[in-house]
Structure formats: C-alpha cells, structure tokens
Design an enzyme around this catalytic site. Structure first.
Site, mmCIF file in Angstrom:
data_model
loop_
_atom_site.group_PDB
_atom_site.id
_atom_site.type_symbol
_atom_site.label_atom_id
_atom_site.label_comp_id
_atom_site.label_asym_id
_atom_site.label_seq_id
_atom_site.Cartn_x
_atom_site.Cartn_y
_atom_site.Cartn_z
ATOM 1 N N LYS A 78 -22.974 11.638 24.647
ATOM 2 C CA LYS A 78 -22.522 12.117 23.366
ATOM 3 C C LYS A 78 -21.252 12.821 23.356
ATOM 4 O O LYS A 78 -20.544 12.871 22.159
ATOM 5 C CB LYS A 78 -23.777 12.655 22.485
ATOM 6 C CG LYS A 78 -23.953 14.208 23.017
ATOM 7 C CD LYS A 78 -24.942 14.926 22.142
ATOM 8 C CE LYS A 78 -25.075 16.155 22.657
ATOM 9 N NZ LYS A 78 -26.192 16.902 21.728
ATOM 10 N N ASP A 79 -20.929 13.404 24.207
ATOM 11 C CA ASP A 79 -19.947 14.160 24.607
ATOM 12 C C ASP A 79 -18.451 13.502 25.042
ATOM 13 O O ASP A 79 -17.207 13.923 25.087
ATOM 14 C CB ASP A 79 -19.957 15.472 25.795
ATOM 15 C CG ASP A 79 -20.937 16.308 25.623
ATOM 16 O OD1 ASP A 79 -21.238 16.421 24.103
ATOM 17 O OD2 ASP A 79 -21.480 16.996 26.227
ATOM 18 N N ARG A 125 -22.921 17.914 12.421
ATOM 19 C CA ARG A 125 -23.958 17.021 11.903
ATOM 20 C C ARG A 125 -25.386 17.766 11.628
ATOM 21 O O ARG A 125 -26.209 17.285 10.720
ATOM 22 C CB ARG A 125 -24.433 15.718 13.155
ATOM 23 C CG ARG A 125 -25.500 14.914 13.115
ATOM 24 C CD ARG A 125 -25.720 14.535 14.269
ATOM 25 N NE ARG A 125 -26.320 15.133 14.999
ATOM 26 C CZ ARG A 125 -25.674 15.995 16.359
ATOM 27 N NH1 ARG A 125 -24.480 15.962 16.434
ATOM 28 N NH2 ARG A 125 -26.495 16.643 16.917
ATOM 29 N N ARG A 126 -25.875 18.570 12.485
ATOM 30 C CA ARG A 126 -27.016 19.361 12.166
ATOM 31 C C ARG A 126 -26.683 20.127 10.982
ATOM 32 O O ARG A 126 -27.584 20.516 10.519
ATOM 33 C CB ARG A 126 -27.373 20.088 13.583
ATOM 34 C CG ARG A 126 -27.801 19.331 14.588
ATOM 35 C CD ARG A 126 -27.969 20.216 15.820
ATOM 36 N NE ARG A 126 -28.448 19.410 16.989
ATOM 37 C CZ ARG A 126 -27.839 19.600 18.291
ATOM 38 N NH1 ARG A 126 -27.273 20.631 18.245
ATOM 39 N NH2 ARG A 126 -28.360 18.829 19.400
ATOM 40 N N ARG A 143 -23.104 28.658 20.524
ATOM 41 C CA ARG A 143 -22.926 27.806 21.875
ATOM 42 C C ARG A 143 -23.258 28.531 22.844
ATOM 43 O O ARG A 143 -24.370 29.491 22.778
ATOM 44 C CB ARG A 143 -21.419 28.221 22.004
ATOM 45 C CG ARG A 143 -20.182 27.375 21.078
ATOM 46 C CD ARG A 143 -20.377 26.208 21.607
ATOM 47 N NE ARG A 143 -19.828 25.818 22.978
ATOM 48 C CZ ARG A 143 -18.543 25.696 23.414
ATOM 49 N NH1 ARG A 143 -17.576 26.178 22.667
ATOM 50 N NH2 ARG A 143 -18.328 25.840 24.801
ATOM 51 N N ARG A 149 -28.822 30.297 24.339
ATOM 52 C CA ARG A 149 -29.184 29.843 23.135
ATOM 53 C C ARG A 149 -30.568 30.292 22.660
ATOM 54 O O ARG A 149 -30.723 31.021 21.711
ATOM 55 C CB ARG A 149 -29.337 28.384 22.719
ATOM 56 C CG ARG A 149 -27.961 27.782 22.997
ATOM 57 C CD ARG A 149 -27.708 26.361 22.696
ATOM 58 N NE ARG A 149 -26.334 26.010 22.921
ATOM 59 C CZ ARG A 149 -25.852 24.551 22.708
ATOM 60 N NH1 ARG A 149 -26.463 24.063 21.710
ATOM 61 N NH2 ARG A 149 -24.880 24.277 22.999
ATOM 62 N N CYS A 236 -17.296 13.380 18.675
ATOM 63 C CA CYS A 236 -18.577 13.930 18.767
ATOM 64 C C CYS A 236 -18.869 15.124 17.939
ATOM 65 O O CYS A 236 -20.097 15.572 17.740
ATOM 66 C CB CYS A 236 -18.728 14.282 20.145
ATOM 67 S SG CYS A 236 -17.651 15.856 20.696
#
Length: 299
Positions: A78-79, A125-126, A143, A149, A236
């Site tokens: 996805k990156d 997106r989230r 990040r 996290r 992305c």
C-alpha cells in the site's frame, strides 16, 4: 549458492516482514537470504506522510536496490506509488488479513468509546470513515512504529488508535486489538495487508527466486485495488479505500471515496474475472468519478 541480500526498513514490523520473506525464499526457492537495513526519510522525519510525500518509505529501498546495495526489497504494497517502475520485478506473497483494527484502553470498542474520545490516526482514509461513524471523536495525528503508537494508548495520551490489523498479526500482537472492523464497516487501504517484494528486473537469478513466492489470489486482489487507485490518480494518502475478494471464481471489488470531514462518501461495487483484475479496477474508478468522486475527495 549465492545469498540474496534483502533491503528493509529497520522497524520491528519491516524487519519481521522481511524475515518472513527471507524464510520463504529458503523454503520455496532454496535460496539463502540475509537482511540489510536501509534508513528512509520516513524513518527520520515524523511529519505527516502527506507532507513528506507518497512513496517516502519505498524510494530509499528502491534506490539502494538500483545501486546494488541489496538484491531485493520488501515493501508494504500500500506504500508503493501506483505507477510501475520498469527497473524492478515485483511479486506478491500470500496476503495477511487486510482489515483495520482498533487498539483502545480498557478493552473498548469504537461504539463504546466515550463522547469526544481521543483517537490517533493520520490516514485521511481512516479519519474520514471514523468521522462518518463517530462525528464526536477527537482525531489526533499518529506516526511511529507499532509499539510507539500503542504506547500512546497505554500512557493515557490517547483513548484509542486505528491501525492495520496485518501489522499486529505479523509482529504477534494481534491480541492487543480490541476490535477488528468488518470491511463493510471500515474499508481498508488498497492492497492493505499485502507485501510487494521486488528485485532488479535484469537479475535473472533473483527474478527466478522471487517468482517462487508469488501467490496468485493475493496478486489478483491487490491488482484490482491498485488499478482503482491509479485510475483515480490518488496516492496512498488519499481518502480512498478498496477491498477485493474472490467469490466462486468471480472477483468482487468494493471501493469508496470519502470527504475528510466524514460528511460525504461514495461507495461502488462491481464484479469481474480474476484475469480482468486491472480492468475491473479501472471500471470501478470510472464509475466513482462519474458519480463525483473528485469533488468528494477534494471536499
């Protein structure tokens, strides 16, 4: 037999993923491999990804490979930028669970979080989907590696974070998820949970070794999702989500685009053949654009 050198970022998740690929090369292709750590701009710059640029985590790995510093590289698919790079040969090993996960204090689920709860994520997106589900949430930038996290929840700085379930599974911390979202409720990023393993296209020995890792179904599903992203001309970090599945020989692609404030969304689903995965992605993207996807994402 020549040992392949696999370039990887230095985080726990990246080295774990690369370690899985190293072990798979030995098992599937009989090819010994070793890891080589490459520091990327994204590892030292904690600014939001959308500010430091799409592909920030992958470009350094590709350049190290092009220089001959390593023979192969492992990326979270996805990156990667959506445009193919003809310098490299790419394969997709078996995909991990693509769903999104919540890690919250006190075992809470999304619906159980208190009014105004502080939830960490930097992915547009989230953010957009969370705001649609819970407009009251206080969304905070996030990040860092998985432990960093989750540490912000453990310290009480945040009530919860949202991250890819695949990452938790790969580092053996899936039990930390307090909720794993059905894709019908929270759509993941295109190709989330899939790895992309690359080598130089002219390195015949490396190409042959990597081809032993290719997983047909994972590659087909990722191809449809990435084709959609490319057609939308969204990187992305854009508020675009997609999930493809094989059902009874048919490829089903469901995708959505979202306004960052959660006020608007467009969802689309189409069916096609596995052989036409890329065409299906284009079809769904064009249908979304015809319905006003550009305006929704810009808003």
């Amino acid at each position: 037999m020549t040992t392949l050198t696999i370039g990887t970022r230095g985080s726990l998740l990246a080295t774990t993923q690369a370690g899985h690929v190293r072990d798979a090369l030995a098992a599937a292709a009989g090819t010994p491999a070793q890891l080589h750590i490459v520091t990327t701009e994204g590892d030292v710059n904690m600014a939001p990804v959308e500010r430091i640029g799409v592909g920030v985590f992958t470009q350094a790995l590709r350049e190290a490979m092009a220089r001959g510093e390593c023979d192969a590289a492992v990326h979270s698919f996805k990156d990667l930028p959506t445009a193919a790079d003809p310098r490299f040969h790419l394969v997709v090993p078996p995909r991990e669970d693509p769903r999104e996960a919540l890690v919250a204090r006190d075992g809470l689920t999304l619906s159980g979080l208190p009014e105004g709860a502080r939830v960490g994520t930097s992915a547009p997106r989230r953010i957009s989907q969370l705001k649609a589900l819970r407009p009251d949430l206080d969304i905070r930038p996030l990040r860092g590696n998985i432990d960093t996290r989750m540490g912000r929840v453990a310290s009480g700085e945040l009530d919860a974070i949202v991250l890819a379930y695949a990452g938790l599974v790969r580092v053996g911390k899936q039990d930390r998820a307090t909720e794993v979202f059905d894709t019908a409720r929270l759509l993941p990023a295109p190709a989330q949970g899939a790895l992309a393993v690359e080598c130089r296209a002219r390195d015949a020995a490396a190409v042959a070794a990597l081809d032993a890792l290719e997983h047909g179904e994972s590659a087909v599903r990722a191809r449809a999702e990435r084709s959609l992203l490319a057609t939308l001309e969204a990187g992305c970090t854009a508020p675009v989500a997609a999930h493809a599945l094989l059902e009874g020989g048919e490829l089903v692609l469901r995708a959505g685009v979202f306004a960052l404030d959660g006020s608007r969304s467009l969802l689309m689903e189409r069916r096609g053949t596995p052989e036409g995965a890329a065409d299906l992605g284009v079809e769904v993207a064009r249908a979304l654009l015809a319905e006003g996807a550009g305006e929704v994402m810009a808003g």
